[in-house]
Design a protein around this motif. Structure first.
Motif, PDB file in Angstrom:
ATOM      1  N   VAL A  65      -5.898  -5.313   3.524  1.00 37.14           N
ATOM      2  CA  VAL A  65      -5.833  -4.041   2.807  1.00 37.14           C
ATOM      3  C   VAL A  65      -4.620  -3.260   3.304  1.00 37.14           C
ATOM      4  O   VAL A  65      -4.334  -3.233   4.495  1.00 37.14           O
ATOM      5  CB  VAL A  65      -7.122  -3.217   3.025  1.00 37.14           C
ATOM      6  CG1 VAL A  65      -7.015  -1.834   2.399  1.00 37.14           C
ATOM      7  CG2 VAL A  65      -8.324  -3.968   2.480  1.00 37.14           C
ATOM      8  N   TYR A  66      -3.919  -2.649   2.364  1.00 32.79           N
ATOM      9  CA  TYR A  66      -2.773  -1.823   2.719  1.00 32.79           C
ATOM     10  C   TYR A  66      -2.829  -0.501   1.971  1.00 32.79           C
ATOM     11  O   TYR A  66      -3.521  -0.364   0.965  1.00 32.79           O
ATOM     12  CB  TYR A  66      -1.454  -2.547   2.431  1.00 32.79           C
ATOM     13  CG  TYR A  66      -1.203  -2.865   0.972  1.00 32.79           C
ATOM     14  CD1 TYR A  66      -0.489  -1.983   0.163  1.00 32.79           C
ATOM     15  CD2 TYR A  66      -1.659  -4.048   0.398  1.00 32.79           C
ATOM     16  CE1 TYR A  66      -0.251  -2.268  -1.172  1.00 32.79           C
ATOM     17  CE2 TYR A  66      -1.422  -4.348  -0.930  1.00 32.79           C
ATOM     18  CZ  TYR A  66      -0.711  -3.456  -1.711  1.00 32.79           C
ATOM     19  OH  TYR A  66      -0.474  -3.740  -3.034  1.00 32.79           O
ATOM     20  N   GLU A  67      -2.107   0.482   2.505  1.00 31.12           N
ATOM     21  CA  GLU A  67      -1.991   1.789   1.866  1.00 31.12           C
ATOM     22  C   GLU A  67      -0.557   1.987   1.419  1.00 31.12           C
ATOM     23  O   GLU A  67       0.375   1.828   2.205  1.00 31.12           O
ATOM     24  CB  GLU A  67      -2.374   2.900   2.840  1.00 31.12           C
ATOM     25  CG  GLU A  67      -2.224   4.280   2.234  1.00 31.12           C
ATOM     26  CD  GLU A  67      -2.554   5.396   3.197  1.00 31.12           C
ATOM     27  OE1 GLU A  67      -2.602   6.546   2.754  1.00 31.12           O
ATOM     28  OE2 GLU A  67      -2.745   5.126   4.395  1.00 31.12           O
ATOM     29  N   VAL A  68      -0.371   2.337   0.154  1.00 26.89           N
ATOM     30  CA  VAL A  68       0.959   2.636  -0.369  1.00 26.89           C
ATOM     31  C   VAL A  68       1.337   4.032   0.118  1.00 26.89           C
ATOM     32  O   VAL A  68       0.606   4.995  -0.119  1.00 26.89           O
ATOM     33  CB  VAL A  68       0.972   2.567  -1.911  1.00 26.89           C
ATOM     34  CG1 VAL A  68       2.340   2.963  -2.451  1.00 26.89           C
ATOM     35  CG2 VAL A  68       0.568   1.181  -2.396  1.00 26.89           C
ATOM     36  N   THR A  69       2.456   4.135   0.813  1.00 27.59           N
ATOM     37  CA  THR A  69       2.878   5.422   1.351  1.00 27.59           C
ATOM     38  C   THR A  69       4.015   6.050   0.552  1.00 27.59           C
ATOM     39  O   THR A  69       4.212   7.258   0.616  1.00 27.59           O
ATOM     40  CB  THR A  69       3.302   5.288   2.822  1.00 27.59           C
ATOM     41  OG1 THR A  69       4.344   4.305   2.915  1.00 27.59           O
ATOM     42  CG2 THR A  69       2.125   4.853   3.689  1.00 27.59           C
ATOM     43  N   ALA A  70       4.758   5.240  -0.211  1.00 28.03           N
ATOM     44  CA  ALA A  70       5.857   5.767  -1.023  1.00 28.03           C
ATOM     45  C   ALA A  70       6.216   4.760  -2.101  1.00 28.03           C
ATOM     46  O   ALA A  70       6.054   3.558  -1.914  1.00 28.03           O
ATOM     47  CB  ALA A  70       7.077   6.063  -0.160  1.00 28.03           C
ATOM     48  N   ILE A  71       6.709   5.278  -3.220  1.00 26.68           N
ATOM     49  CA  ILE A  71       7.241   4.432  -4.288  1.00 26.68           C
ATOM     50  C   ILE A  71       8.723   4.747  -4.377  1.00 26.68           C
ATOM     51  O   ILE A  71       9.113   5.893  -4.605  1.00 26.68           O
ATOM     52  CB  ILE A  71       6.537   4.716  -5.626  1.00 26.68           C
ATOM     53  CG1 ILE A  71       5.045   4.421  -5.501  1.00 26.68           C
ATOM     54  CG2 ILE A  71       7.163   3.888  -6.739  1.00 26.68           C
ATOM     55  CD1 ILE A  71       4.229   4.835  -6.713  1.00 26.68           C
TER      56      ILE A  71
ATOM     57  N   ALA B 162       5.768  -4.105  -8.892  1.00 28.55           N
ATOM     58  CA  ALA B 162       5.018  -4.874  -9.889  1.00 28.55           C
ATOM     59  C   ALA B 162       3.885  -5.667  -9.232  1.00 28.55           C
ATOM     60  O   ALA B 162       2.776  -5.757  -9.774  1.00 28.55           O
ATOM     61  CB  ALA B 162       5.952  -5.818 -10.642  1.00 28.55           C
ATOM     62  N   ASP B 163       4.123  -6.225  -8.057  1.00 29.39           N
ATOM     63  CA  ASP B 163       3.067  -6.964  -7.347  1.00 29.39           C
ATOM     64  C   ASP B 163       1.968  -6.025  -6.878  1.00 29.39           C
ATOM     65  O   ASP B 163       0.791  -6.342  -6.965  1.00 29.39           O
ATOM     66  CB  ASP B 163       3.654  -7.713  -6.144  1.00 29.39           C
ATOM     67  CG  ASP B 163       4.547  -8.879  -6.566  1.00 29.39           C
ATOM     68  OD1 ASP B 163       4.493  -9.281  -7.751  1.00 29.39           O
ATOM     69  OD2 ASP B 163       5.304  -9.363  -5.708  1.00 29.39           O
ATOM     70  N   ALA B 164       2.377  -4.856  -6.389  1.00 33.11           N
ATOM     71  CA  ALA B 164       1.384  -3.883  -5.915  1.00 33.11           C
ATOM     72  C   ALA B 164       0.504  -3.406  -7.064  1.00 33.11           C
ATOM     73  O   ALA B 164      -0.709  -3.222  -6.893  1.00 33.11           O
ATOM     74  CB  ALA B 164       2.077  -2.702  -5.251  1.00 33.11           C
ATOM     75  N   GLU B 165       1.093  -3.206  -8.248  1.00 27.80           N
ATOM     76  CA  GLU B 165       0.311  -2.772  -9.393  1.00 27.80           C
ATOM     77  C   GLU B 165      -0.679  -3.844  -9.837  1.00 27.80           C
ATOM     78  O   GLU B 165      -1.724  -3.522 -10.401  1.00 27.80           O
ATOM     79  CB  GLU B 165       1.231  -2.384 -10.546  1.00 27.80           C
ATOM     80  CG  GLU B 165       1.973  -1.094 -10.274  1.00 27.80           C
ATOM     81  CD  GLU B 165       2.991  -0.749 -11.341  1.00 27.80           C
ATOM     82  OE1 GLU B 165       3.485  -1.675 -12.022  1.00 27.80           O
ATOM     83  OE2 GLU B 165       3.296   0.438 -11.480  1.00 27.80           O
ATOM     84  N   ASN B 166      -0.391  -5.112  -9.566  1.00 25.92           N
ATOM     85  CA  ASN B 166      -1.295  -6.201  -9.913  1.00 25.92           C
ATOM     86  C   ASN B 166      -2.365  -6.448  -8.856  1.00 25.92           C
ATOM     87  O   ASN B 166      -3.369  -7.102  -9.136  1.00 25.92           O
ATOM     88  CB  ASN B 166      -0.509  -7.489 -10.165  1.00 25.92           C
ATOM     89  CG  ASN B 166       0.278  -7.428 -11.449  1.00 25.92           C
ATOM     90  OD1 ASN B 166      -0.146  -6.787 -12.409  1.00 25.92           O
ATOM     91  ND2 ASN B 166       1.410  -8.090 -11.466  1.00 25.92           N
TER      92      ASN B 166
ATOM     93  N   SER C 232       0.205   3.612 -12.217  1.00 27.46           N
ATOM     94  CA  SER C 232      -1.107   3.064 -11.891  1.00 27.46           C
ATOM     95  C   SER C 232      -1.431   3.237 -10.404  1.00 27.46           C
ATOM     96  O   SER C 232      -2.566   3.118 -10.000  1.00 27.46           O
ATOM     97  CB  SER C 232      -1.181   1.590 -12.278  1.00 27.46           C
ATOM     98  OG  SER C 232      -0.253   0.839 -11.524  1.00 27.46           O
ATOM     99  N   ILE C 233      -0.419   3.517  -9.607  1.00 29.78           N
ATOM    100  CA  ILE C 233      -0.646   3.803  -8.191  1.00 29.78           C
ATOM    101  C   ILE C 233      -0.450   5.299  -8.000  1.00 29.78           C
ATOM    102  O   ILE C 233       0.657   5.811  -8.101  1.00 29.78           O
ATOM    103  CB  ILE C 233       0.310   3.013  -7.280  1.00 29.78           C
ATOM    104  CG1 ILE C 233       0.100   1.520  -7.461  1.00 29.78           C
ATOM    105  CG2 ILE C 233       0.108   3.421  -5.828  1.00 29.78           C
ATOM    106  CD1 ILE C 233       1.069   0.659  -6.685  1.00 29.78           C
TER     107      ILE C 233
END
Length: 67
Positions: free
Chosen positions: A32-38, A59-63, A14-15
């Motif tokens: 606001v934040y930007e996801v840089t890596a999973i 899981a928190d980021a996906e929510n 989802s990300i």
């Protein structure tokens, strides 16, 4: 016997680090934040306002809602 053809689809999280879904807002009201890596069950992210890097549960980021 009938042949069955399967269509393979690309599974996506989802990300999507290549799309706009990488920009999220913590709990819908936070910064606001930007996801840089999973990485496994965590993400690496960076706050947009302060450039502060942090780790966060996937899981928190996906929510979190899109920003």
């Amino acid at each position: 016997m009938i042949d069955v053809a399967e269509e393979g689809g690309e599974f996506r999280r989802s990300i999507d680090l290549a799309g706009t879904s990488r920009f999220r807002r913590i709990a819908g009201v936070g910064p606001v934040y930007e996801v840089t890596a999973i990485v496994g069950d965590r993400i690496r992210a960076c706050l947009i306002d302060s450039d502060e890097a942090f780790a966060y549960p996937l899981a928190d980021a996906e929510n979190d809602p899109l920003a």
